[in-house]
Motif scaffolding. Structure first.
Motif, short mmCIF file in Angstrom:
data_model
loop_
_atom_site.label_atom_id
_atom_site.label_comp_id
_atom_site.label_asym_id
_atom_site.label_seq_id
_atom_site.Cartn_x
_atom_site.Cartn_y
_atom_site.Cartn_z
N ARG A 41 -12.20 -37.37 -7.19
CA ARG A 41 -12.17 -36.52 -8.30
C ARG A 41 -12.35 -35.28 -7.93
NH1 ARG A 41 -18.03 -36.68 -9.58
NH2 ARG A 41 -18.83 -37.28 -7.71
N GLY A 42 -12.00 -34.04 -8.73
CA GLY A 42 -11.91 -32.82 -8.26
C GLY A 42 -12.33 -32.50 -6.77
N SER A 43 -13.40 -31.71 -6.67
CA SER A 43 -14.05 -31.13 -5.56
C SER A 43 -14.55 -32.33 -4.50
CB SER A 43 -14.55 -29.90 -5.64
OG SER A 43 -16.01 -30.31 -6.21
N SER A 44 -14.31 -33.50 -4.62
CA SER A 44 -14.77 -34.43 -3.85
C SER A 44 -14.12 -34.38 -2.32
CB SER A 44 -14.73 -35.64 -4.47
OG SER A 44 -15.05 -36.91 -3.74
N GLN A 57 -18.57 -39.91 1.13
CA GLN A 57 -17.79 -39.03 0.08
C GLN A 57 -19.06 -38.42 -0.63
OE1 GLN A 57 -15.27 -41.39 -2.42
NE2 GLN A 57 -14.73 -39.53 -3.79
N PHE A 58 -18.68 -37.06 -0.98
CA PHE A 58 -19.54 -36.32 -1.94
C PHE A 58 -18.79 -34.92 -2.06
CE2 PHE A 58 -20.99 -35.70 2.70
CZ PHE A 58 -20.39 -34.33 2.86
N ASP A 59 -19.36 -34.38 -3.29
CA ASP A 59 -18.84 -33.24 -3.44
C ASP A 59 -18.71 -31.95 -2.52
OD1 ASP A 59 -17.99 -34.29 -6.28
OD2 ASP A 59 -19.70 -33.65 -7.36
N GLU A 60 -17.61 -31.06 -2.64
CA GLU A 60 -17.62 -30.34 -1.54
C GLU A 60 -18.69 -29.18 -2.15
OE1 GLU A 60 -14.15 -27.80 0.32
OE2 GLU A 60 -13.45 -29.39 -0.88
N GLN A 71 -26.31 -33.36 1.58
CA GLN A 71 -25.17 -33.86 2.15
C GLN A 71 -25.33 -34.08 3.65
OE1 GLN A 71 -23.17 -30.32 0.69
NE2 GLN A 71 -21.96 -31.64 -0.75
#
Length: 85
Positions: A41-44, A57-60, A71
């Motif tokens: 998803r999106g900015s992941s 995995q995590f959002d940027e 993080q």
């Protein structure tokens, strides 16, 4: 010390660093046997550990380039779980 060791030392220092960047994370994960890929998803962002087939995995982080503390904690735990730390 190797680049990997330098980055691991910076990542794990106490107190946790507030200046560990996405670029440093990319370098560290590559040297720990991971491949980077765009997440779902999106900015992941995500890293796939080739030997164990585990995924981090995590959002940027944005707008800055520095990782958030949660993080960093996730990355440390992931590296312990896959035997790289």
């Amino acid at each position: 010390m190797s680049k990997k060791e330098d980055l691991l030392e910076k990542l794990c220092r106490k107190p946790l660093p507030k200046n560990f960047t996405k670029a440093e994370l990319d370098t560290l994960m590559k040297r720990c046997g991971c491949e980077k890929y765009a997440g779902g998803r999106g900015s992941s962002i995500a890293y796939f550990h080739i030997k164990t087939k585990r995924i981090l995995q995590f959002d940027e982080p944005h707008p800055g380039k520095e990782l958030y503390i949660y993080q960093i904690k996730m990355t440390i735990q992931f590296l312990k779980d896959v035997g790289e730390l």
